[in-house]
Structures are given as structure tokens and as C-alpha cells.
Design a protein around this motif. Structure first.
Motif, PDB file in Angstrom:
ATOM      1  N   ARG A  53       0.858  -1.183   0.000  1.00 48.79           N
ATOM      2  CA  ARG A  53       0.000   0.000   0.000  1.00 48.79           C
ATOM      3  C   ARG A  53       0.892   1.231   0.000  1.00 48.79           C
ATOM      4  NH1 ARG A  53      -1.141  -1.427   6.189  1.00 48.79           N
ATOM      5  NH2 ARG A  53      -0.171   0.358   7.216  1.00 48.79           N
ATOM      6  N   LEU A  54       0.266   2.408  -0.153  1.00 45.06           N
ATOM      7  CA  LEU A  54       1.041   3.626  -0.354  1.00 45.06           C
ATOM      8  C   LEU A  54       1.944   3.972   0.821  1.00 45.06           C
ATOM      9  CD1 LEU A  54       1.702   5.894  -2.289  1.00 45.06           C
ATOM     10  CD2 LEU A  54      -0.280   7.148  -1.438  1.00 45.06           C
ATOM     11  N   ASP A  55       1.495   3.733   2.064  1.00 46.85           N
ATOM     12  CA  ASP A  55       2.362   4.111   3.181  1.00 46.85           C
ATOM     13  C   ASP A  55       3.388   3.040   3.519  1.00 46.85           C
ATOM     14  OD1 ASP A  55       0.001   2.750   4.164  1.00 46.85           O
ATOM     15  OD2 ASP A  55       0.670   3.205   6.184  1.00 46.85           O
ATOM     16  N   ASN A  56       3.500   2.004   2.674  1.00 45.83           N
ATOM     17  CA  ASN A  56       4.591   1.049   2.794  1.00 45.83           C
ATOM     18  C   ASN A  56       5.600   1.213   1.655  1.00 45.83           C
ATOM     19  OD1 ASN A  56       4.000  -0.114   5.221  1.00 45.83           O
ATOM     20  ND2 ASN A  56       2.812  -1.801   4.372  1.00 45.83           N
ATOM     21  N   VAL A  57       5.567   2.394   1.041  1.00 50.17           N
ATOM     22  CA  VAL A  57       6.633   2.795   0.121  1.00 50.17           C
ATOM     23  C   VAL A  57       7.077   4.200   0.514  1.00 50.17           C
ATOM     24  CG1 VAL A  57       5.698   1.395  -1.767  1.00 50.17           C
ATOM     25  CG2 VAL A  57       5.130   3.830  -1.653  1.00 50.17           C
ATOM     26  N   LEU A  58       8.301   4.545   0.167  1.00 48.35           N
ATOM     27  CA  LEU A  58       8.821   5.886   0.394  1.00 48.35           C
ATOM     28  C   LEU A  58       8.844   6.623  -0.936  1.00 48.35           C
ATOM     29  CD1 LEU A  58      11.796   5.119   2.829  1.00 48.35           C
ATOM     30  CD2 LEU A  58       9.422   5.693   3.392  1.00 48.35           C
TER      31      LEU A  58
ATOM     32  N   PRO B 145       0.587 -13.668  -6.696  1.00 46.10           N
ATOM     33  CA  PRO B 145       0.739 -12.211  -6.651  1.00 46.10           C
ATOM     34  C   PRO B 145      -0.579 -11.435  -6.685  1.00 46.10           C
ATOM     35  CG  PRO B 145       2.313 -13.169  -8.181  1.00 46.10           C
ATOM     36  CD  PRO B 145       1.344 -14.259  -7.819  1.00 46.10           C
ATOM     37  N   LEU B 146      -1.640 -12.068  -7.179  1.00 49.33           N
ATOM     38  CA  LEU B 146      -2.920 -11.360  -7.231  1.00 49.33           C
ATOM     39  C   LEU B 146      -3.420 -10.997  -5.838  1.00 49.33           C
ATOM     40  CD1 LEU B 146      -4.842 -13.220 -10.084  1.00 49.33           C
ATOM     41  CD2 LEU B 146      -3.549 -11.071 -10.188  1.00 49.33           C
ATOM     42  N   THR B 147      -2.897 -11.649  -4.814  1.00 46.60           N
ATOM     43  CA  THR B 147      -3.283 -11.274  -3.452  1.00 46.60           C
ATOM     44  C   THR B 147      -2.773  -9.875  -3.111  1.00 46.60           C
ATOM     45  OG1 THR B 147      -1.341 -12.441  -2.570  1.00 46.60           O
ATOM     46  CG2 THR B 147      -3.421 -13.653  -2.605  1.00 46.60           C
ATOM     47  N   ASP B 148      -1.628  -9.473  -3.669  1.00 45.99           N
ATOM     48  CA  ASP B 148      -1.126  -8.116  -3.457  1.00 45.99           C
ATOM     49  C   ASP B 148      -2.019  -7.091  -4.140  1.00 45.99           C
ATOM     50  OD1 ASP B 148       1.094  -8.449  -1.811  1.00 45.99           O
ATOM     51  OD2 ASP B 148       2.527  -8.548  -3.465  1.00 45.99           O
ATOM     52  N   LEU B 149      -2.409  -7.378  -5.387  1.00 53.08           N
ATOM     53  CA  LEU B 149      -3.298  -6.467  -6.107  1.00 53.08           C
ATOM     54  C   LEU B 149      -4.615  -6.304  -5.356  1.00 53.08           C
ATOM     55  CD1 LEU B 149      -4.113  -4.786  -8.605  1.00 53.08           C
ATOM     56  CD2 LEU B 149      -4.859  -6.937  -9.670  1.00 53.08           C
ATOM     57  N   ALA B 150      -5.178  -7.417  -4.903  1.00 49.74           N
ATOM     58  CA  ALA B 150      -6.454  -7.368  -4.180  1.00 49.74           C
ATOM     59  C   ALA B 150      -6.316  -6.582  -2.883  1.00 49.74           C
ATOM     60  CB  ALA B 150      -6.942  -8.785  -3.896  1.00 49.74           C
ATOM     61  N   LEU B 151      -5.203  -6.752  -2.182  1.00 49.00           N
ATOM     62  CA  LEU B 151      -5.023  -6.038  -0.922  1.00 49.00           C
ATOM     63  C   LEU B 151      -4.888  -4.539  -1.164  1.00 49.00           C
ATOM     64  CD1 LEU B 151      -4.826  -6.643   2.125  1.00 49.00           C
ATOM     65  CD2 LEU B 151      -2.344  -6.556   1.878  1.00 49.00           C
TER      66      LEU B 151
END
Length: 334
Positions: free
Chosen positions: A202-207, A228-234
Motif C-alpha cells: 500500500r502507499l504508506d509502505n513505500v517511500l 501475486p494477485l493477493t497483493d493487487l487485491a489487498l
């Protein structure tokens, strides 16, 4: 040396054989692994360790975080440089690792993005999706992560794992949780091509730097090899959560003007990755179930005084809406 919960600077200095006095400040606490900025007057590092107090089994594994980021160095996925891993609990009371301090902002709040304007917010959102595609394009075996997880049966295990995590959080009577678990367990689809899964993308897990570039993907504590689709869904589930009352207690950044819509995220990922997100309702239902379990885990730790940091009151109010969103997604999947 100042005192911080979960960090003994005297013991850390001995372990580092530090010649200078160490200072530290808490960067993030409570919701996941604890993150501190450590300095000696000349150099600065970031230290990560599990939360204070008991943690759920398989969660908060800093050794796995360290390994996956070290493996991704030199790929198209931006990660901090890894410096040292300590698995000896006697040093600060838990395993920890030290890594490079990377400049950038983790956007957690919609208000932060709103100050940038919609054009910049959209550019950041596009790069967030593109970086996820880059991660999923990495062959685990080519970077030494072939044994980092078992892709076969991954989705079945995810349903069981988050069911166990929800139960361990002592959430009590949640009929929607049992219904969602049952529907997920009986509708597990065929898995897509295996890849490295971040697990909490998610956005706050990137800098993000001042030029709107993603300088590092962080918080890899749930990373594995799987679907990997679990990442997209999350990522899309977090978009839905950001618009719920109380969503700001986790993150509401995805609701900022200029951020990609859920359909735009889905479409860009599909076109750039070449993956077909078939049976996406299942994946979104699973993502919501997982988020509900995470929220309940945070609520449980907060009630038992095991969190570090503020802002956890009322977080349990997100559980039921997330479960309902998950059930709706499964029903739409047919």
C-alpha cells in the motif's frame, strides 16, 4: 542514552561495538514491526524489531524481511540496503536488523497527498502500481528465493492462516467472519503464476521522494512466494478501507484527489503485468478477511497494552464493514 520501549540502546551499542553514543527515535510503532532511527552523530541507520509483548505465530518475522530485501537489491524493485541481522534475543529482547535510511515520505494520510495536488497524487499512484508489477515480474529462483515460500496450496493456506489469526485475536462473536471464511474455503480458485508477494502492499509502505519517485518499498514482514494477485487485491481493499468511517486509523491516503480508482488500478496492473486477474472477487474477499484479522490483532494488542504509539482507539469498528465488503465481493464473483 534515551529510553524507548523495545529498544535497549546500551545493549545495542555493545553489540555494534559502537565508539560513539547512540541516539534513537521511534519512526513507527504498534501496527507492525517497530521501526527506529538510530544515529551515532555521524551515521544513521534504521532498526526494525517485532512489537513489544507476545505476537501471533508466523507474524513479525524480521529475518524474512531482511532476506527478501537483501535478495531484491539490484532488481527493478527499490529497497534499502541491508546492513546486519541479529537473531539473538538477548541483545534488545527480540530479533532485529539494521538497514539503510532512505529519504522519502510514506503517505498515510489523504491530507498529505492533497497538499501535492491531484496531478502529483496521480503520478505517485501510477508508480505504485508499476512498482508492484515490477515486483511480481521478479523470478524468485533468480534472486535466491525459490524456497522463500510454497506456492502450491498458497490460497488455501491463506484462508486457514487468517482464520487462525482472527481467532487468536479473541474477537468473540463475528457471524460475518465465519460466513466469509466458509465461502472463501469452499471457493478457492486456481492460482496464478507464482511470484514474490509483499503481503501488505500500500502507499504508506513505500517511500516517495520530492520528485514523486518511489525510493523504497518497505515493511516486508508478510512477504512470501505465492499468488501475486493477493497483493493487487489487498491494494484495492486498502482503497475501500480508506473510505470507511475510521479508515484513517489505518490509512486513508487512497481517498485523496488524483489517486487512481479501483478500476484504474486493476486495469493498469492487468495491462502492464500480462496477468489475468480471474476470480478476482475471491482475491478481494480474502484481502478484506485478512485486513479484518489484522485490524482485530491491532485492537487486541492495544487493549492489552502491547502497542507502541497512539491512535488505536476505535480501530475495531473497521472489522465488520471489511467483512461485509469481502462477502459482497465473493457474491459478485458468482
Amino acid at each position: 542514552m534515551s529510553h524507548l520501549p523495545g529498544l535497549d540502546l546500551t545493549r545495542l551499542a555493545e553489540w555494534l561495538v559502537a565508539e560513539r553514543t547512540l541516539s534513537a527515535r521511534l519512526i513507527a510503532g504498534g501496527r507492525s514491526n517497530l521501526t527506529y532511527e538510530i544515529g551515532d552523530g555521524e551515521r544513521v541507520w534504521v532498526l526494525r524489531r517485532p512489537p513489544v509483548g507476545p505476537v501471533l505465530a508466523t507474524a513479525h518475522d524480521v529475518a524474512r524481511e531482511y532476506r527478501v530485501m537483501a535478495a531484491l537489491a539490484g532488481t527493478g524493485v527499490p529497497v534499502p540496503a541491508m546492513y546486519a541481522l541479529c537473531t539473538d534475543d538477548s541483545v534488545i529482547g527480540a530479533p532485529f536488523y539494521l538497514m539503510e535510511k532512505v529519504d522519502g515520505t510514506p503517505f498515510r494520510r489523504a491530507a498529505q497527498l492533497a497538499r501535492l495536488g491531484p496531478d502529483r497524487a496521480r503520478r505517485i499512484s501510477l508508480r505504485l502500481v508499476d512498482t508492484l508489477v515490477a515486483l511480481h515480474d521478479v523470478d524468485p529462483a533468480e534472486v535466491g528465493l525459490a524456497d522463500f515460500g510454497r506456492a502450491e496450496g498458497f490460497l488455501d493456506r491463506q484462508v486457514r492462516r487468517w482464520s487462525a489469526q482472527l481467532a487468536a485475536a479473541g474477537s468473540g462473536d463475528l457471524p460475518a467472519a465465519e460466513e466469509l471464511r466458509s465461502r472463501l474455503a469452499s471457493n478457492v480458485p486456481a492460482q496464478s503464476r507464482p511470484g514474490i508477494v509483499h503481503g501488505d502492499y500500500r502507499l504508506d509502505n513505500v517511500l516517495v521522494d520530492s520528485a514523486d519517485r518511489l525510493t523504497a518499498v518497505i515493511d516486508w514482514e508478510m512477504a512470501t512466494v505465492g499468488d501475486p494477485l493477493t497483493d493487487l487485491a489487498l491494494l484495492i481493499a486498502y482503497q475501500k478501507l480508506s473510505r470507511l468511517p475510521g479508515g484513517h486509523l489505518v490509512t486513508d491516503a487512497a481517498s485523496a484527489p488524483g489517486q487512481l480508482t479501483e478500476d484504474e488500478v486493476h486495469s493498469r496492473y492487468r495491462s502492464r503485468s500480462g496477468r489475468d486477474p480471474a476470480h478476482f472477487g475471491f482475491h478481494l474477499g480474502l484481502a478484506c478477511y485478512k485486513l479484518a484479522a489484522i485490524v482485530e490483532g491491532i485492537r487486541h494488542r492495544h487493549l492489552h497494552g502491547q502497542t507502541v504509539g497512539a491512535g488505536f482507539d476505535g480501530i475495531g469498528a473497521l472489522t465488520e464493514p471489511l467483512l461485509e465488503i469481502g462477502l459482497a465481493a465473493l457474491k459478485e464473483d458468482g
